[in-house]
Write an enzyme that holds these catalytic residues in place. Structure first.
Site, short mmCIF file in Angstrom:
data_model
loop_
_atom_site.label_atom_id
_atom_site.label_comp_id
_atom_site.label_asym_id
_atom_site.label_seq_id
_atom_site.Cartn_x
_atom_site.Cartn_y
_atom_site.Cartn_z
N GLN A 163 -7.71 40.75 67.42
CA GLN A 163 -8.06 41.64 68.52
C GLN A 163 -6.84 42.43 68.97
O GLN A 163 -5.77 41.88 69.22
CB GLN A 163 -8.62 40.82 69.70
CG GLN A 163 -9.04 41.65 70.89
CD GLN A 163 -10.22 42.56 70.57
OE1 GLN A 163 -11.19 42.15 69.96
NE2 GLN A 163 -10.13 43.81 71.00
N LYS A 196 -18.21 39.47 70.90
CA LYS A 196 -18.23 39.33 69.45
C LYS A 196 -18.66 37.92 69.05
O LYS A 196 -19.46 37.73 68.12
CB LYS A 196 -16.86 39.67 68.87
CG LYS A 196 -16.52 41.15 68.97
CD LYS A 196 -15.06 41.44 68.69
CE LYS A 196 -14.75 42.91 68.87
NZ LYS A 196 -13.32 43.23 68.73
N ASP A 216 -12.21 44.56 60.14
CA ASP A 216 -11.94 45.77 60.92
C ASP A 216 -11.71 46.98 60.03
O ASP A 216 -11.74 48.11 60.49
CB ASP A 216 -10.72 45.57 61.82
CG ASP A 216 -11.10 45.08 63.21
OD1 ASP A 216 -12.21 45.41 63.67
OD2 ASP A 216 -10.28 44.39 63.84
#
Length: 307
Positions: free
Chosen positions: A101, A57, A124
């Site tokens: 994460q 990422k 997200d």
């Protein structure tokens, strides 16, 4: 897309490269206007898969010109420390997107942490405000994997209106938001799961089949309607012939002769997830700017200092 025996292989790598090129162009225009998009990635612990995901990422962010900020915390970090970091990132005007994460260590309440992220920085798409907004069809941040799947479907199918889509799996990360996005595209949507009766018969009704069950090669040829478009979200590591390999939720070799178009694993949906994380970072910046303009009482505040 490549053509193999009259079957269209949906090339996620190629499509993700196009998405990243679009993002890079937008970032360049923003930077010329004096705006530097920023993405903060928070990793707690040393989970091996998470380390790889975070590294990828960060690399993609750097490639497209998005400023990335890594926050790596030890596995023994307490929940309050993590929440305090999230609140600092919420208040930081140079941070447009925040990604925590997963998974988090078991002593940390995952739901509480995800809810602490500002909905306007929730790249997200996991905050309940964004989940609810998606269900209502509003312009909100949506989960990256389903969003990437929709791009693949539109490229493969064109107009999705009226098509019967069957989503296998009802997770909060993929299955449920996938169904909501398909509904927004005017599909007829069926969600099936482990308690559904006669899964193969339900799947055989699908013009579009999205497999997100997390079961290696669950879906064989007898589950597919000839001419269906198959999006395989599953990434399962198995041991086969003495080797470790990745396979999807669909038996690719069995499905290939039947499908009109199908994603391989790897190389299908996977690359799209990170590409849409980059797109979400820019969408978050735009939503933050819109929100700032809509707040006249703070018209002189920096337009990105939202939390």
């Amino acid at each position: 897309m490549n053509v193999h025996q009259n079957i269209k292989l949906i090339d996620g790598k190629a499509t993700s490269a196009r998405v990243l090129a679009e993002v890079r162009e937008q970032v360049l225009a923003l930077r010329e206007a004096g705006i530097q998009p920023g993405l903060a990635v928070v990793l707690v612990g040393s989970d091996a898969a998470s380390q790889v995901y975070v590294r990828n990422k960060v690399l993609r962010a750097e490639e497209v010109g998005i400023r990335s900020l890594e926050h790596r915390l030890g596995a023994d970090t307490d929940e309050q420390t993590l929440l305090a970091l999230v609140q600092r990132l919420n208040a930081d005007p140079s941070v447009n997107g925040i990604l925590v994460q997963l998974p988090l260590p078991p002593h940390i309440d995952e739901h509480r942490v995800l809810q602490a992220v500002s909905p306007l920085k929730d790249v997200d798409g996991f905050h309940s405000a964004n989940v609810g907004g998606l269900a209502q069809g509003r312009d909100v941040l949506t989960p990256c994997t389903p969003s990437g799947c929709m791009r693949l479907l539109r490229d493969a199918c064109g107009d999705l209106r009226g098509k019967h889509a069957v989503v296998v799996g009802r997770s909060n990360i993929v299955g449920k938001p996938m169904a909501a996005l398909l509904l927004q595209a005017d599909c007829t949507v069926t969600v099936v799961h482990s308690r559904s009766r006669d899964l193969p018969a339900l799947c055989r009704q699908a013009d579009i089949l999205v497999a997100a069950a997390g079961k290696p090669r669950l879906i064989g040829a007898d589950w597919l309607k000839p001419g269906a478009v198959v999006i395989d979200v599953g990434i399962n590591r198995i041991e086969e012939d003495g080797r470790s390999r990745l396979v999807g939720d669909v038996d690719f070799a069995a499905a290939l002769p039947l499908a009109a178009a199908i994603t391989p694993v790897p190389g299908g949906v996977g690359p799209m997830t990170i590409a849409y994380l980059m797109k979400n970072t820019l969408l978050a910046l735009d939503l933050q700017q819109q929100a700032a303009l809509a707040r006249p009482s703070q018209e002189h505040a920096p337009c990105l200092s939202l939390c």
